[in-house]
Design a protein around this motif. Structure first.
Motif, PDB file in Angstrom:
ATOM      1  N   PHE A 390       1.060  -1.096  -0.103  1.00  0.00           N
ATOM      2  CA  PHE A 390       0.212  -0.289  -0.260  1.00  0.00           C
ATOM      3  C   PHE A 390       1.246   1.275  -0.135  1.00  0.00           C
ATOM      4  CE2 PHE A 390      -3.097  -2.646   2.032  1.00  0.00           C
ATOM      5  CZ  PHE A 390      -4.151  -3.405   1.222  1.00  0.00           C
ATOM      6  N   THR A 391       2.278   1.598   0.671  1.00  0.00           N
ATOM      7  CA  THR A 391       3.056   2.021   0.624  1.00  0.00           C
ATOM      8  C   THR A 391       3.484   2.919  -0.677  1.00  0.00           C
ATOM      9  OG1 THR A 391       3.280   2.294   3.380  1.00  0.00           O
ATOM     10  CG2 THR A 391       5.017   3.175   2.081  1.00  0.00           C
ATOM     11  N   PHE A 394       1.162   4.052  -3.156  1.00  0.00           N
ATOM     12  CA  PHE A 394       0.367   5.181  -2.819  1.00  0.00           C
ATOM     13  C   PHE A 394       1.561   6.656  -3.370  1.00  0.00           C
ATOM     14  CE2 PHE A 394      -2.959   3.833   0.131  1.00  0.00           C
ATOM     15  CZ  PHE A 394      -4.186   4.260  -0.480  1.00  0.00           C
ATOM     16  N   HIS A 402      -3.027   3.988  -6.767  1.00  0.00           N
ATOM     17  CA  HIS A 402      -4.156   4.196  -5.311  1.00  0.00           C
ATOM     18  C   HIS A 402      -5.452   4.314  -5.054  1.00  0.00           C
ATOM     19  CE1 HIS A 402      -0.946   9.030  -5.128  1.00  0.00           C
ATOM     20  NE2 HIS A 402      -0.517   7.632  -6.114  1.00  0.00           N
ATOM     21  N   GLN A 426      -1.526   4.479  10.634  1.00  0.00           N
ATOM     22  CA  GLN A 426      -0.842   3.776   9.489  1.00  0.00           C
ATOM     23  C   GLN A 426      -2.386   3.726   8.841  1.00  0.00           C
ATOM     24  OE1 GLN A 426       1.765   0.575   9.615  1.00  0.00           O
ATOM     25  NE2 GLN A 426       2.732   1.202   7.538  1.00  0.00           N
ATOM     26  N   MET A 430      -3.450   7.290   5.460  1.00  0.00           N
ATOM     27  CA  MET A 430      -3.742   6.543   4.174  1.00  0.00           C
ATOM     28  C   MET A 430      -4.931   6.943   3.156  1.00  0.00           C
ATOM     29  SD  MET A 430      -1.526   2.747   3.658  1.00  0.00           S
ATOM     30  CE  MET A 430       0.068   2.908   4.580  1.00  0.00           C
ATOM     31  N   SER A 434      -6.105  10.553   0.723  1.00  0.00           N
ATOM     32  CA  SER A 434      -7.063  10.136  -0.413  1.00  0.00           C
ATOM     33  C   SER A 434      -8.559  10.875  -0.667  1.00  0.00           C
ATOM     34  CB  SER A 434      -7.372   8.716  -0.882  1.00  0.00           C
ATOM     35  OG  SER A 434      -6.474   7.871  -0.743  1.00  0.00           O
TER      36      SER A 434
END
Length: 507
Positions: A390-391, A394, A402, A426, A430, A434
């Motif tokens: 995921f990191t 993004f 994304h 965390q 995220m 967005s």
């Protein structure tokens, strides 16, 4: 009275024959190959079928034994493909008629058995007809093997699977083994040799190998629980090698049929397929070949992998190397859910009824499999790897990445809730960051993620982040944005509030 009625019906169809009695006409139809050939042709014809069916049924009532023999004879000699097809269907129904076989004479039974096996060997018979006859043999054998036996059948089977037998005969023989796997279980050592020899051969046709592998799967599934199926592991390895070889040649249809059989076996004998990881690694290679193989082939490989993951402790290799397995499969699924296009129609839709606009088959399958994988393996195995991906997604400039991260996050929430709750600091940023993304579809997926997390991470999400989530959703609802986004945000807000404690909602 009944015979008089039948006579009238027959006369209306065939024409009055004063010199012929009812029995004479019936006997002629049954005994004359040309007359029976004509009747069969009429059964095939749409114009004459109803009349022909009446005549045929009258023949059945008059003398089933003679009719069965003549159908078998016609099946042996007729040059017409449609006639052969109809004969195979009619004879199969005849032989399966309740109590008919028991009433036949010993000579007739022997003749019919011999004729059926001879018809399978007939070289000029179309493959589809030979297969139909094979199914007739299987059904007859299943009815008589225990009661009276069929001594000729097993020698015929082993002879027909030899490398020098015609390919069509080999295929039909393996089809019979497939249908009668339960009856041939006592011959497991002999059959293991036959299967292994066939699947390791470079000269057998694709059709023969698929028929053989289908028989292997049926045979393994029919083994008593006291029997060890591991003796067939080398056969499965050979089939997997064949699949990889066929894919390298571009023959995906055959490979797909084989993978379907692997999936079938994975549902019943997962431990056999995850014994040392060879088959799993091969399926991962297939699933990963996104730019090379057809979607259908890759999706079948993924279904196999997910099915094994769902087997839990019955798939020991996956359990022993769970992090390694997830580390290989998760990025494949992430790449699949990244396969989304900006369809203009999506922007004009006012509801989520057209949610599939702009998404691919890869996206749909990947989304479903992320959800199943998370439920099967749990947060401890999924979340650490998922957060890394995921990191990275993004940080990428492309909006589909994304979007994919948010969709994946929502999909794994149910199966990983206990672990994700510990990583809210965390996960939540995220999602909320967005809400300001320039692309509307990323904003939509962020709202969707809030809705999912509100259900599966409650009440921790509501207690720790109610102010931030309320602010983000309210900004969307009152920000005069796209109507579709507004409706979705309202739905997410409702889900969030449903899990809120009263003191959180009090102004």
């Amino acid at each position: 009275m009944a015979e008089s009625t039948e006579h009238q019906q027959l006369a209306a169809i065939l024409g009055p024959e004063p010199a012929a009695t009812f029995q004479t006409v019936i006997s002629h139809l049954i005994s004359s190959p040309s007359a029976l050939q004509t009747l069969i042709s009429d059964l095939i014809s749409s114009e004459k079928r109803s009349e022909a069916e009446l005549v045929f049924n009258i023949c059945k009532q008059a003398d089933q034994e003679s009719l069965s023999l003549k159908l078998a004879q016609l099946l042996q000699v007729s040059p017409d493909e449609k006639t052969l097809a109809m004969c195979s269907i009619l004879l199969r129904k005849q032989l399966l008629t309740r109590d008919l076989w028991r009433r036949l004479s010993r000579n007739t039974k022997s003749t019919l058995k011999h004729t059926l096996l001879s018809c399978i060997q007939r070289e000029d018979t179309p493959t589809s007809i030979s297969k139909a006859i094979s199914y007739a043999v299987s059904e007859l054998a299943s009815a008589v093997l225990f009661a009276e036996g069929w001594p000729e059948l097993l020698p015929f089977q082993f002879q027909s699977t030899s490398y020098d037998a015609p390919p069509k005969l080999q295929e039909c023989s393996f089809l019979i083994f497939d249908q009668l796997a339960y009856f041939f279980a006592p011959f497991k050592e002999e059959l293991h040799t036959v299967f292994l020899y066939c699947l390791s051969s470079s000269t057998r046709s694709d059709e023969v190998k698929i028929a053989a592998f289908s028989a292997v799967v049926s045979f393994i599934r029919c083994l008593p629980s006291s029997e060890d199926p591991n003796m067939f592991h080398d056969v499965l390895i050979e089939m997997m090698r064949t699949v990889m070889g066929e894919l390298n040649k571009g023959k995906e249809i055959m490979a797909q049929e084989a993978i379907k059989l692997f999936i079938e076996l994975a549902r019943t004998h997962p431990s056999l397929l995850s014994r040392n990881g060879q088959i799993i690694r091969a399926m991962l290679q297939i699933a990963e070949a996104i730019d090379v193989l057809e979607q259908g082939t890759r999706h079948l490989a993924i279904e196999f992998l997910i099915t094994l993951a769902e087997a839990g402790e019955r798939a020991p290799w996956i359990m022993r190397r769970c992090r390694e397995f997830v580390g290989l499969l998760f990025p494949i699924l992430m790449r699949m859910v990244s396969n989304v296009k900006d369809d203009p129609s999506w922007h004009t839709a006012e509801t989520d009824d057209d949610i599939a606009l702009g998404v691919s088959g890869d996206y749909c399958v990947g989304q479903e499999c992320l959800h199943r994988l998370a439920i099967a393996l749990g947060g401890n195995n999924i979340v650490p790897i998922a957060l890394e991906h995921f990191t990275a997604h993004f940080a990428a400039p492309e909006w589909p990445k994304h979007h994919a991260a948010l969709i994946a996050l929502a999909q794994i929430a149910e199966g990983c809730s206990e672990v994700m709750i510990k990583d809210l600091e965390q996960v939540v940023p995220m999602v909320l960051n967005s809400f300001k993304h320039p692309h509307i579809r990323v904003r939509w997926s962020a709202i969707n993620a809030v809705g999912q997390l509100s259900t599966y991470l409650a009440p921790d999400l509501q207690v720790q982040y109610h102010q931030q989530v309320f602010s983000a959703l309210n900004a969307t609802i009152y920000g005069l944005q796209n109507r579709r986004l507004l409706a979705h945000a309202a739905s997410a807000l409702q889900k969030f509030i449903e899990k809120c404690a009263r003191d959180i909602l009090t102004p």
